[in-house]
Every structure is written in structure tokens, then in C-alpha cells.
Enzyme design. Sequence first.
Site, PDB file in Angstrom:
ATOM      1  CD  GLU A 299      -7.738   1.049   2.851  1.00 10.28           C
ATOM      2  OE1 GLU A 299      -8.822   0.540   3.152  1.00 10.28           O
ATOM      3  OE2 GLU A 299      -6.649   0.466   3.015  1.00 10.28           O
TER       4      GLU A 299
ATOM      5  CG  HIS B 188     -15.185  -7.101   6.744  1.00 12.14           C
ATOM      6  ND1 HIS B 188     -14.722  -6.422   7.840  1.00 12.14           N
ATOM      7  CD2 HIS B 188     -14.151  -7.101   5.855  1.00 12.14           C
ATOM      8  CE1 HIS B 188     -13.474  -6.013   7.621  1.00 12.14           C
ATOM      9  NE2 HIS B 188     -13.111  -6.414   6.425  1.00 12.14           N
TER      10      HIS B 188
ATOM     11  CD  GLU C 259      -2.889  -1.441   2.158  1.00  9.32           C
ATOM     12  OE1 GLU C 259      -2.942  -0.572   3.041  1.00  9.32           O
ATOM     13  OE2 GLU C 259      -3.663  -2.407   2.102  1.00  9.32           O
TER      14      GLU C 259
HETATM   15  C1  NOJ Z   1      -8.166  -2.440   5.405  1.00 10.12           C
HETATM   16  C2  NOJ Z   1      -9.032  -2.670   4.219  1.00 10.12           C
HETATM   17  O1  NOJ Z   1      -8.361  -2.279   3.039  1.00 10.12           O
HETATM   18  C3  NOJ Z   1     -10.312  -1.883   4.423  1.00 10.12           C
HETATM   19  O2  NOJ Z   1     -11.114  -1.963   3.272  1.00 10.12           O
HETATM   20  C4  NOJ Z   1     -11.016  -2.366   5.651  1.00 10.12           C
HETATM   21  O3  NOJ Z   1     -12.136  -1.537   5.888  1.00 10.12           O
HETATM   22  C5  NOJ Z   1     -10.098  -2.323   6.876  1.00 10.12           C
HETATM   23  N1  NOJ Z   1      -8.848  -2.921   6.588  1.00 10.12           N
HETATM   24  C6  NOJ Z   1     -10.723  -3.023   8.075  1.00 10.12           C
HETATM   25  O4  NOJ Z   1     -10.780  -4.403   7.827  1.00 10.12           O
HETATM   26 CA    CA Z   2      -5.950  -2.028   2.857  1.00 13.60          CA
END
Ligand code: NOJ
Ligand code: CA
Length: 680
Positions: free
Chosen positions: A477, A382, A177
Site C-alpha cells: 500500500e 473487513h 510500517e
Molecule cells: C491499513 C491496512 O493496511 C489496509 O490494508 C487497509 O485498507 C486500511 N488500513 C483501511 O483499513
Molecule cells: Ca497497514
Amino acid sequence: MLRSPLALCLTAATLVAAPVRAQVRVASPDGRTEVTVGVREGRLYYGITRDARQLITPSLLGFEFRGAPPLRDGLRVTDTARQTHDETWTQPWGEVARVRDHHNELAVSVEEAAAPGRRFTLRVRAFDDGVGFRYEVPEQPGLGAFEISDELTEFALADNAHAWWIPSNRPRMDRSEMLYSSGPVSVPDHVQTPLTMRTSDGRTYLVIHEANLVDYARMNLRKLRMEDRTLQADLAPYADGVKVRGHTPFVTPWRTIQIADRVTDLAPSVLGLNLNPPSVLSSTDWIHPMKYVGIWWGMHINTMTWSSGPRHGATTATAKRYIDFAAANGIGGVLVEGWNTGWDGDWIANRNAFSFTQAYPDYDLAEVARYARQRGVRLIVHNETSGGIQNYERQLDSAFSLYRSLGLDAIKTGYVTDTTAEGHSHWSQFMVRHYRRVIETAARYGIMVDAHEPIHDTGERRTYPNVMTREGARGQEYNAWSGDGGNPPEHEINLFFTRLLAGPMDYTPGIFDILIERGTGRPRTPEEARVRTTLAKQLALYVVLYSPLQMAADLPENYEGRPAFQFIRDVAVDWDTTAVLRGAIGDYVVVARRQRDSATWFLGAITDEQARTFDVPLSFLTPGRRYVAEIYADGPGASWRDNPLPVAISRRIVTARSTLRIAMAPGGGQAVRIRPSGPR
Ligand code: NOJ
Ligand code: CA
């Protein structure tokens, strides 16, 4: 469960025995790419030329072991075999419907001249779009159980090509990342694959990666010597430093070198798919590419929490609201994060506390599942592990059978961690085995997988088409919370020409609240927490960044009453044809894709911080047919920096003879749906 390859159009195979020589060659079907394999002073090397020009100069092959001498010296060629193959197969879903696998193969068997006389075969396949090779080590008295301490495979680049990379050793070991850097390939010392390069004469693009990683460590690349540009395989270790444990017979993943004359020929990349075995699933009818929304962005912008409490995101009522929104807008799925117990406190340190079956009291999983089914929407469950691998594996069967019993057929996994709880590298053979176990178990239960913090994609989706998409790069994100300037306008363009050559990415596009004005909580400056694109570019990402599970990532309330949302409702997620019309890595890319089983095309164009205009001939449309182009362009005065929201929506009639003017603002983009209009 097992069945023969998917649709076969043409298969041809010939076997020819060749005389044993010190140096042997195999050429691609078009004759332009040639791989030479030979022994020099007892060591095995390969090299690659294109149009008789060296791309990879003689590069060493072999292994080092713990507790045994290297398999590298005193080798001689004992046998060679050739084969040619031409087959066209159909993907159940993908960037393209049909894939041609046309290659010439050369297998070179070698043996140590002295005791213990260990032997292996190097299998090479030369395609028009690149080369793959792997080691095959048969069962033999001198080599049974082994521990590989290093794979010696080199990639000795003939040219100090310009490369685009993310490091494999900084800032922490096990992350993908990161933002991309670029420069001469001799600069970085540790890089991840896919590693994309352009030779200094601009004539050739090369991408080093791997295919069919099943029971081995992930390969990164390291510079062998400071003074040159020879890269060497750099395998991710177990906690004790061993790279791969196994016993003969075994095969390594394919080491792949994709080769293209033009940057626009790099995608869609099918070399890796052709080097994976065909699907083993007896039916793929249950596998559905789709768009989805989620109880997700709220956590990233701090209006909701994963953990319990007054702002808990995953409540039955909120999930139903998202399901209603999805149903009303033709969006197939809803992801719910933070539904299961284990998020309270430090969920990374408490990784073994996650339950994958027990919901928080304010979330009724069975009721939400029932409601989703009733509304024709799929729930995506999830499963964040935080790297607590044994904790997850212990629960896999009970969790998946629960989901199955509730009619749930999709999960999003997560591995927020640097090393696993057991101390192994995130990319070690231990983790490769784990990811594979999840894929196989999910397939048995009829579950599709979207993996975050995954092993990089090496084409598993051909064999297990329930492997839909994954993250494995810096996603949207980071714009919410990275604190380091988020994703700059060139980032998604870099992703297209690097990470996405490996396979689909769950980037999570579609943020409309570009300045994150609805975010609360955490102190932040607008310069920090915001999206660095225009709104039109967010739309274009649906076409550019391929994912069979494609998120509409923003809060539903941010889509209400926004005309631009119509594009997200309309855009397809499964493609018959993909064509890259224009491109320059780090600068811009224009992609056209035709929806599967449809005559409708979508076009996505994105630019970096510079405004750009292209006139694109629509010659890919069917001649003589009229279409309506629905255009979502950057509006007057738009700019990612200070005016990201204006979108100009217009319609015009086009044919294959039309030219579309694509004018993009700084950090902007354009999204177009081109649908047939009227009679043919
Ligand atoms: C990182 C993931 O990329 C994201 O999509 C997720 O919301 C968080 N971890 C929590 O699991
Ligand atoms: Ca991630």
C-alpha cells in the site's frame, strides 16, 4: 474443544536431577550451541556460545516492579532439572508441512537469599537452530499481584554484528510500517524484533525475537549503554507507564535467539512455532489457505472510497463483479472494505463510530454472502477498528455470530492508530490481550483472521491455526500513497530475512498497473505513486513472501487479458517444503517451495536495483522424473525504473539434473512453476 498435540512421530523425554552448582550448562542436540546459566555476585546471568565461540556474553536476567524491590539481587540457585525432547509434528497449513522439535532443556530455579525470599525458574531450551528461554514465577507468599516496570533481560552481543532493523521509537512510537536500515548493531538505540544480525566474521547469523506472547507486553530492544552493544528488553507500556500487570503463577513469553551458519538457513524459521503450545482447536478442517481479490486497491489509489458517496467501493454490484472474477479465475476469496457504517468523516478520530454489523445502504451483506456461497467464493469481512478497542470488543460476539449465520468464515482486522483510544501503547499488554481475545473469539465462531497493524507474530498460529496472516510491516500500500518514495527495490528482500522470520505476511503482491495509471484524484508525480518492481517480480513475490491468505491486489480490470496473470491463477498458497536456494540480505533471494500434497514446485527469485543472473541446479526435483518448467522472466530491456512491464513467458522440459538460468532485470524477478509432465 481441547485435544492432544497433532501428529506425533517420535517423542522421547528423560528427567535427570542435577547437582546444584553456581553455573550450569545445556547444549543443543548437535552439541554446537551451549547456554550457560549462573549466579555472579548474587545476580543471575546467561550466555551463549557456538562451536565454543561466544555469541552472547554473560547477560543479566530479572525484573523491576512498581511498588516492590527488583527481583535481581541476592539470588542463589536452589535447583536444576534437565529434559530432552524429540517430536515431529504436522502443521494444518504452513511454509513446511512437518516440523521437528528437538531440544535439550535446562530449568534453573533461583531464590532470593534474604526475605522475602522470592523465587522463579529460568527455563532454557537449546535447539540446533537456536535458543529460547523464559521466566516462570510460581505462586508464593512473597510475590502475588505485581506490576512490572521493566524486564531486565539483556542480550550482550559478543560481536558488533551487522544488523538489519526498523526502529521502535521513531518516527512515532507504535509502527512497524517502516523501511529497514542496516549497520553495526551498536548504532541504533531502539529496535523492533525480529532483529537479524550477521557476525563480523560472517560465520553466524542471529535473530532475536520472542515466542508465545499471550498475556504480557510486546518486547522491543533498546541499547543499554551508549558505549556498548548490550541490548535490553524494552516492553511496551500501558498509558500509566506500567509494562505488565499480573499475579503469580505466571510465565513470560520465550525470548528467542535463532542461530544459523548461512543466511539461507534462516528461513523457514520454526524455532518460535516449537515454543508455542500445540493446537487447541478440535478441528482445523474448516481452515483454508487461499488467494483472494478485494475491493481495496481502488481506495488506496483513490478511484474508490471507503466512505459513502458516488465512489463508494463496497456496493452490492461491485462485490458481485469481484466475486464473479474470483470464481472465473479459481481465486478463493473476496475482501470487501468500507462495507460497514463508520467511515464517513475522519474515521481515525471517529473510531468509536464503527459498526461491525450494519452495512451501508448500497451494500447488502446477506445478498453478497449468498451470492459468494453460490459461486463457491468466500467473503473476507473487513473490521477496521482505528484502535477503538472497547467499541470493537463490545460488538465482537454480535458481529461474529452474524458473520457465522451468513456462512462467512474470514475477517481482516485493522488497527490504524498509534496508541489505542484508551491511551495504551499499540503493543502494550492491553493490546496483546485484545488481539488474543479476537483470535479466541474468532476460533469459537469458526473464523479465520488476517490482522493489519497487529502485534508482531510470535507463533500463535500453532495454538490457533485460524490466525492466518498479518501485516506488521510496510506493505504494498505504501507504493500508492506514501509520498516518501514508496518501497525501494530491496524492501521485499529485507522483509524476507527479518519480518517474515516471525511468520506469514499479508504484503498484498500482484500489482500489474505498475505505474498506477488507473489511479485518479490525489495529485501525485509518477516518481511518487508507483510500484518499484518489474511485473515479473510482482509474480515472484507470491512464492517469496509467504502468506496463507495471499492477495491478488490489483483491480480485476488490470488482470484482464494479461498472460502473466496465469501465474497468479496457478500459484499455490500452502507448502510441503521450502528451500532458500540463494540469498543476501538487502540484495537478492531465491526460494523454492513444493506445493502441499503435490509434486509441483514453485520458484521465486527477486533482486534489488541491480540486475543479477543465477544458474540454479534443480536438484531438489525428484530424480528420474520429467517436469515442465513454466517460466515468467523479466523480458528484454526490462527495468523497474523505466521499463517494468515486459515479461517473457516460456516453457521447457527439466529434470533434477537440469540447471535453470535466472536472469533478473534491475528491480526484477522471476517466477517459475515446475509441474510433473508425463509418466514417471
Ligand atoms: C491499513 C491496512 O493496511 C489496509 O490494508 C487497509 O485498507 C486500511 N488500513 C483501511 O483499513
Ligand atoms: Ca497497514
